[in-house]
Motif scaffolding. Structure first.
Motif, short mmCIF file in Angstrom:
data_model
loop_
_atom_site.label_atom_id
_atom_site.label_comp_id
_atom_site.label_asym_id
_atom_site.label_seq_id
_atom_site.Cartn_x
_atom_site.Cartn_y
_atom_site.Cartn_z
N LEU A 1 0.86 -1.18 0.00
CA LEU A 1 0.00 0.00 0.00
C LEU A 1 0.90 1.24 0.00
CD1 LEU A 1 -2.53 -1.11 2.77
CD2 LEU A 1 -2.62 -1.58 0.30
N ALA A 2 0.67 2.15 -0.92
CA ALA A 2 1.46 3.38 -1.00
C ALA A 2 0.52 4.55 -1.23
CB ALA A 2 2.49 3.30 -2.13
N GLY A 3 0.75 5.63 -0.50
CA GLY A 3 -0.11 6.79 -0.64
C GLY A 3 0.55 8.05 -0.12
N GLU A 4 -0.12 9.16 -0.32
CA GLU A 4 0.38 10.47 0.14
C GLU A 4 -0.77 11.25 0.75
OE1 GLU A 4 3.44 11.52 0.04
OE2 GLU A 4 4.42 10.12 -1.34
N GLY A 5 -0.42 12.15 1.64
CA GLY A 5 -1.38 13.08 2.20
C GLY A 5 -0.81 14.48 2.14
N TYR A 6 -1.60 15.43 1.65
CA TYR A 6 -1.13 16.81 1.55
C TYR A 6 -2.18 17.73 2.14
CZ TYR A 6 0.29 21.34 -0.20
OH TYR A 6 0.65 22.66 -0.28
N ASP A 7 -1.71 18.73 2.88
CA ASP A 7 -2.60 19.70 3.49
C ASP A 7 -2.09 21.11 3.18
OD1 ASP A 7 -4.85 20.21 5.53
OD2 ASP A 7 -3.19 21.35 6.37
N VAL A 8 -3.00 22.01 2.81
CA VAL A 8 -2.59 23.37 2.45
C VAL A 8 -1.89 24.05 3.62
CG1 VAL A 8 -3.44 25.63 1.74
CG2 VAL A 8 -4.41 23.58 0.73
N GLU A 9 -2.37 23.80 4.84
CA GLU A 9 -1.74 24.43 6.01
C GLU A 9 -0.49 23.69 6.46
OE1 GLU A 9 -5.83 25.75 5.77
OE2 GLU A 9 -5.27 23.72 6.38
N ASP A 10 -0.51 22.34 6.45
CA ASP A 10 0.58 21.55 7.02
C ASP A 10 1.62 21.11 6.00
OD1 ASP A 10 -0.82 21.74 9.38
OD2 ASP A 10 -1.64 19.71 9.29
N GLY A 11 1.29 21.13 4.72
CA GLY A 11 2.20 20.59 3.71
C GLY A 11 2.04 19.08 3.61
N LEU B 1 -7.58 4.77 2.46
CA LEU B 1 -6.54 5.59 3.08
C LEU B 1 -7.21 6.83 3.67
CD1 LEU B 1 -3.60 6.56 3.61
CD2 LEU B 1 -3.63 7.55 1.31
N ARG B 2 -7.01 7.04 4.97
CA ARG B 2 -7.52 8.24 5.64
C ARG B 2 -6.33 9.11 6.05
NH1 ARG B 2 -11.99 10.10 8.33
NH2 ARG B 2 -13.08 8.16 7.82
N VAL B 3 -6.37 10.39 5.70
CA VAL B 3 -5.32 11.32 6.08
C VAL B 3 -5.93 12.38 7.00
CG1 VAL B 3 -3.98 10.89 3.99
CG2 VAL B 3 -5.61 12.76 4.03
N THR B 4 -5.18 12.76 8.04
CA THR B 4 -5.68 13.69 9.04
C THR B 4 -4.65 14.78 9.28
OG1 THR B 4 -6.88 11.87 10.12
CG2 THR B 4 -6.62 13.91 11.38
N ASP B 5 -5.09 16.05 9.25
CA ASP B 5 -4.14 17.14 9.45
C ASP B 5 -4.03 17.53 10.92
OD1 ASP B 5 -6.33 18.78 10.06
OD2 ASP B 5 -6.38 19.72 8.10
N SER C 1 -9.70 13.38 5.33
CA SER C 1 -10.37 12.97 4.10
C SER C 1 -9.92 11.57 3.75
CB SER C 1 -10.06 13.94 2.96
OG SER C 1 -8.68 13.96 2.68
N THR C 2 -10.67 10.90 2.91
CA THR C 2 -10.38 9.52 2.57
C THR C 2 -10.42 9.31 1.06
OG1 THR C 2 -12.71 8.87 2.74
CG2 THR C 2 -11.37 8.69 4.74
N VAL C 3 -9.76 8.24 0.65
CA VAL C 3 -9.84 7.78 -0.73
C VAL C 3 -9.75 6.25 -0.67
CG1 VAL C 3 -7.33 7.95 -1.10
CG2 VAL C 3 -8.89 8.03 -3.06
N SER C 4 -10.44 5.57 -1.58
CA SER C 4 -10.51 4.10 -1.52
C SER C 4 -10.27 3.47 -2.88
CB SER C 4 -11.89 3.65 -1.01
OG SER C 4 -12.14 4.14 0.28
#
Length: 349
Positions: free
Chosen positions: A271-281, A318-322, A328-331
């Motif tokens: 499993l490979a993924g990324e998470g990006y946040d406008v405030e956190d990068g 995949l759930r990403v949390t800032d 937000s999630t993607v499946s």
């Protein structure tokens, strides 16, 4: 204060890069040092000139874009040596106050039958008494800009403090120039009450601009700043107080596995993924969590190897949390074992 990156088109487009990095320059002060170059960057100055333009390296010509006089920026870095090109500051009698050798930055690969074009992106210490900015090629002026007597004045009208904004904002300001020069504006945004700034737009000629706030960091203390240039002299103003911009949820991206991928029961699933946040990068591993609709939590991280998945269909999420708790999630759907495989017997004759 600190200035951040973010730029768009040429002729002032790399303003924030100059503001943040200070450029790549060396100084030759007065005619005494002509032809010599410093190995180190400029000493700290109280005011700088950001020089933008384009050079035709094939013809030895140049044009100047919008220039800005700036304060509160870092000293410049060391230059790439080149004795052919230099911007220079001249006084009213055409005497050289300072010249600054630099290497124009080639824009891209050029076809053999095309002229080689390069960008002029330099920031140099300002010299009191300067009346003209010139670009020299092999000691000869190939572009110039007269410096008028007075700087423009500008006032931000809105948003000017205490507003609660939504998905967009109409930024409005007034400006005037005592010399009657045409003005060009740069619009900047701060999410931390003016401690750092990023460029929103440059080369503006109107006194208002609609800004898409969905692309900017949310904040309870946001501000806009407008910089007005008459070609060289610069005036600026910012919001009188902070206003609120909604914080943004992070974005989740699954790199692997592919949608509909099929695995044998004994196979390892990566499993490979990324998470990006406008405030956190870019989000850290601990803020990315993986799960299966059949087996629950699988682990966390940008890369995760999983074994022991049950036969059948799995929806991998995949759930990403800032840092503000927004997520937000993607499946993607995958199949293990007999959930999508058909084994055909081998018949030998």
């Amino acid at each position: 204060m600190t200035w951040l990156y973010n730029y768009n088109n040429t002729g002032g487009s790399l303003l924030a890069t100059i503001l943040w990095h200070g450029g790549h320059n060396a100084a030759v002060a007065g005619s005494e040092g002509e032809g010599a170059m410093q190995a180190a960057g400029f000493p700290e100055a109280t005011e700088y000139l950001a020089v933008f333009g384009q050079a035709n390296l094939s013809l030895g010509t140049a044009t100047l874009g919008t220039l800005y006089r700036l304060t509160d920026i870092p000293p410049s870095e060391a230059p790439t040596p080149n004795n052919d090109w230099s911007p220079a500051l001249l006084n009213a009698g055409s005497g050289t106050l300072a010249s600054y050798p630099f290497t124009p930055k080639v824009d891209s690969e050029t076809d053999p039958d095309e002229d080689v074009m390069a960008s002029i992106i330099e920031t140099v210490p300002w010299k009191p008494g300067a009346a003209r900015v010139v670009v020299l090629y092999k000691g000869q002026p190939v572009a110039e800009r007269l410096i008028s007597a007075n700087a423009p004045t500008v006032q931000v009208l809105a948003p000017n403090g205490e507003e609660v904004l939504g998905q967009s904002a109409l930024v409005r300001w007034t400006a005037s120039d005592p010399d009657g020069d045409p003005m060009t504006y740069a619009l900047l945004y701060s999410a931390d009450n003016g401690a750092t700034w990023q460029t929103v737009a440059t080369q503006l000629t109107e006194t208002q601009q609609t800004v898409d706030l969905t692309e900017l960091p949310g904040s309870a203390q946001a501000r806009f700043r407008v910089m007005a240039s008459d070609g060289v002299n610069t005036g600026s103003d910012e919001s009188d107080a902070g206003f609120k911009v909604p914080r943004k949820a992070p974005q989740a991206l699954i790199i692997a596995p592919d949608q509909g991928a099929r695995f044998l029961p004994e196979q390892q699933v990566v499993l490979a993924g990324e998470g990006y946040d406008v405030e956190d990068g870019n989000l850290a591993d601990a803020r990315l969590s993986w799960s299966s609709d059949r087996q629950g939590n699988l682990g966390s991280g940008r890369h995760l190897s999983v074994t022991g998945l049950q036969d059948g269909r799995h929806v991998i999420t995949l759930r990403v949390t800032d840092s503000h708790g927004q997520s937000s999630t993607v499946s993607r759907t995958i199949f293990i074992g007999g959930g999508g495989f058909y084994y055909l017997p081998l018949i030998l004759r």
